[in-house]
Design a protein around this motif. Structure first.
Motif, short mmCIF file in Angstrom:
data_model
loop_
_atom_site.label_atom_id
_atom_site.label_comp_id
_atom_site.label_asym_id
_atom_site.label_seq_id
_atom_site.Cartn_x
_atom_site.Cartn_y
_atom_site.Cartn_z
N ALA A 80 0.84 -1.09 0.16
CA ALA A 80 0.02 -0.05 -0.03
C ALA A 80 0.99 1.20 0.19
O ALA A 80 0.60 2.26 -0.72
CB ALA A 80 -0.88 0.10 1.19
N GLU A 81 1.85 1.13 0.63
CA GLU A 81 2.75 2.53 0.72
C GLU A 81 3.45 2.52 -0.70
O GLU A 81 3.75 3.90 -1.26
CB GLU A 81 3.92 2.27 1.85
CG GLU A 81 3.52 2.16 2.95
CD GLU A 81 4.39 2.06 4.20
OE1 GLU A 81 5.46 1.60 3.86
OE2 GLU A 81 4.24 2.06 5.68
N SER A 82 3.62 1.69 -1.26
CA SER A 82 4.44 1.45 -2.80
C SER A 82 3.57 2.36 -3.54
O SER A 82 3.64 2.94 -4.56
CB SER A 82 4.63 0.30 -3.12
OG SER A 82 5.81 -0.19 -2.69
N LEU A 83 2.15 2.00 -3.51
CA LEU A 83 1.11 2.49 -4.39
C LEU A 83 0.93 3.79 -4.15
O LEU A 83 0.86 4.61 -5.15
CB LEU A 83 -0.25 1.48 -4.10
CG LEU A 83 -1.50 2.28 -4.84
CD1 LEU A 83 -1.00 1.86 -6.19
CD2 LEU A 83 -2.65 1.49 -4.33
N ASP A 84 0.98 4.06 -2.67
CA ASP A 84 0.81 5.38 -2.36
C ASP A 84 1.97 6.50 -2.77
O ASP A 84 1.86 7.86 -3.44
CB ASP A 84 0.77 5.96 -0.84
CG ASP A 84 0.10 7.17 -0.61
OD1 ASP A 84 -0.86 7.75 -0.91
OD2 ASP A 84 0.59 7.83 0.31
N ARG A 85 3.41 6.01 -2.78
CA ARG A 85 4.29 6.76 -3.24
C ARG A 85 4.27 6.98 -4.87
O ARG A 85 4.71 7.78 -5.41
CB ARG A 85 5.51 6.06 -2.86
CG ARG A 85 6.07 6.10 -1.45
CD ARG A 85 7.46 5.80 -1.25
NE ARG A 85 7.81 4.25 -1.55
CZ ARG A 85 7.47 3.15 -0.62
NH1 ARG A 85 7.17 3.52 0.57
NH2 ARG A 85 7.74 1.92 -1.06
#
Length: 466
Positions: free
Chosen positions: A452-457
């Motif tokens: 999810a953090e990768s997607l947000d970045r």
């Protein structure tokens, strides 16, 4: 990455591999397949499975010839000369088919021995073909509730697991366990039940059902210790299985302890040059690597590789697995060129022995992609990640954890190569699969937050942060 074919992918949060577990020769399952060769053959007669053949019994001279062929084949098998052993078993089988018929128990035993030889040589599909024929003969002649039918089911399940057919493997092992536990001549305290419990647990472990796998391994230890005591290879097998579960749960010290206990039993009972010992060495090496002992890990993988090449030949899938472990350790040390050599050697073997559409092949492609990514060759990394993802989708299915991680790996390479829109697609897919996994299992998955953090970045880089 395993004996069976367990697949491991890059863990993006640390750029280190999720542990690739070798199964102690599917702990000792494959060794057990081999031991089935050595039942003494019957002269003439024997139990007839199916309609009587044209000739009711072989001559004594023909029987003597077959018995000699079987003895020679068993000796060659024990010496790890599997190709020559196969030739002896095949000649004996053709003779039995002529004199006893294709549906006779002696024919089935020889078909089983031929399957064992193919299994040892890494020819999994051919092994499965022979085991399937044995199963059909036993179901027709002995019935679907006979112990020998259960053993044939176990053999089929072990090889299906190696081929990555997890659901089919589970079905085989569940049926086998039910037959063995309810057989009045065996019962739940029989050694074959313990082995069947481990077979089933192996698949649950690879499916991520760790609690269920652990419960089965613990049951197996109880049965095996009751039958044989604490120092038996069957106890070692279950201990190694528990070590595998601990590796997947990132409990590396507990895993190391289990592997050390299992290895001590195996070396004492089987000898240091046994293939099962080599596989346990690779598991122990993985635990040491995760604990930061990389030189120790390399030493253990190299010892394992030397034994496996001597016992199994240069092109065996177990050799490929150890090359993969060596490659991962070299990656962790930062020696990317040596790591690439090891993974390339593993890929050659896996493409030849397992085929392109196999989970282990996808794993190796993913590892090579990860190395190219670390070398900043993102275009080359994408090629490998694309292929790895395509295999995962076909072999494991679109909602499998391995598929989610492969999609995330590809997303990372796409983002670094300046294609954030396509990266977003793959990051989002990884998140959705992992959310579905959590919903299905009711358990939090540690990789979901990172995905999810990768997607947000990625979205922030595109000016689309939520």
């Amino acid at each position: 990455d395993g004996a069976t074919r367990t697949m491991i992918f890059l863990h993006p949060s640390s750029c280190s591999p999720i542990p690739s577990i070798a199964r102690g020769e599917r702990a000792c399952a494959h060794a057990r397949l081999g031991m089935q060769n050595f039942a003494p053959p019957a002269r003439g007669g024997g139990l007839l499975l199916g309609p009587p053949p044209a000739r009711a019994a072989a001559s004594d001279a023909e029987d003597d010839k077959v018995i000699l062929l079987i003895e020679e084949g068993n000796k060659l098998f024990q010496q790890a000369d599997y190709q020559e052993a196969l030739a002896k078993f095949k000649e004996a089988c053709l003779s039995r088919q002529r004199t006893h018929g294709e549906d006779h128990i002696e024919t089935a035993r020889l078909l089983n021995s031929m399957g064992n030889a193919h299994n040892k040589m890494g020819d999994d599909q051919q092994a499965l073909d022979y085991y399937g024929r044995v199963l059909a003969i036993r179901e027709r002649g002995l019935g679907t509730s006979h112990a020998e039918t259960a053993r044939a089911l176990s053999n089929c399940g072990i090889v299906r697991h190696k081929l990555g057919h997890h659901q089919a493997a589970l079905q085989c092992h569940r049926r086998a366990l039910e037959i063995l536990e309810t057989n009045p001549a065996l019962g739940p305290g029989h050694p074959d039940v313990a082995r069947s419990l481990c077979d089933l647990a192996d698949v649950y472990d690879d499916e991520g059902e760790y609690a269920q796998a652990l419960q089965l391994y613990l049951r197996a230890i109880g049965v095996s210790e009751e039958c044989f005591g604490e120092g038996h290879p069957d106890v070692a097998r279950a201990l190694i299985g528990i070590g595998n579960v601990n590796m997947h749960r990132a409990a590396y010290k507990q895993a190391r302890e289990c592997f050390q206990r299992g290895l001590a039993i195996q070396e004492r009972c089987l000898g240091k040059g046994h293939a099962a010992v080599a596989t346990t060495l690779t598991n122990l090496g993985l635990a040491h690597e995760k604990l930061g002992d990389r030189e120790v890990a390399l030493s253990m993988h190299e010892r394992a590789l030397e034994t496996q090449r001597r016992m199994l030949g240069d092109m065996h899938p177990d050799v490929a697995r150890t090359y993969s472990h060596l490659g991962q350790t070299h990656e962790a040390k930062g020696d990317l060129d040596r790591a690439m050599e090891c993974h390339s050697d593993a890929l050659k073997i896996r493409e030849l022995k397992l085929g392109l559409e196999h989970a282990d092949t996808a794993h190796t492609l993913g590892r090579l992609g990860a190395i190219y990514r670390r070398k900043s060759n993102y275009r080359k990394a994408m090629e490998y990640f694309h292929l790895s993802l395509a295999i995962c989708e076909k072999v494991l299915g679109p909602l499998h954890l391995g598929t989610a991680i492969a999609a995330h790996n590809l997303g990372g390479a796409l983002q670094r190569s300046g294609e954030p829109e396509m990266a977003e697609v793959h990051f989002l897919r990884a998140v959705e699969v992992l959310q579905q996994q959590e919903e299905n299992t009711g358990k939090n998955h540690p990789f979901l937050q990172y995905a999810a953090e990768s997607l947000d970045r990625c979205r922030q880089a595109m000016g689309q942060a939520l």
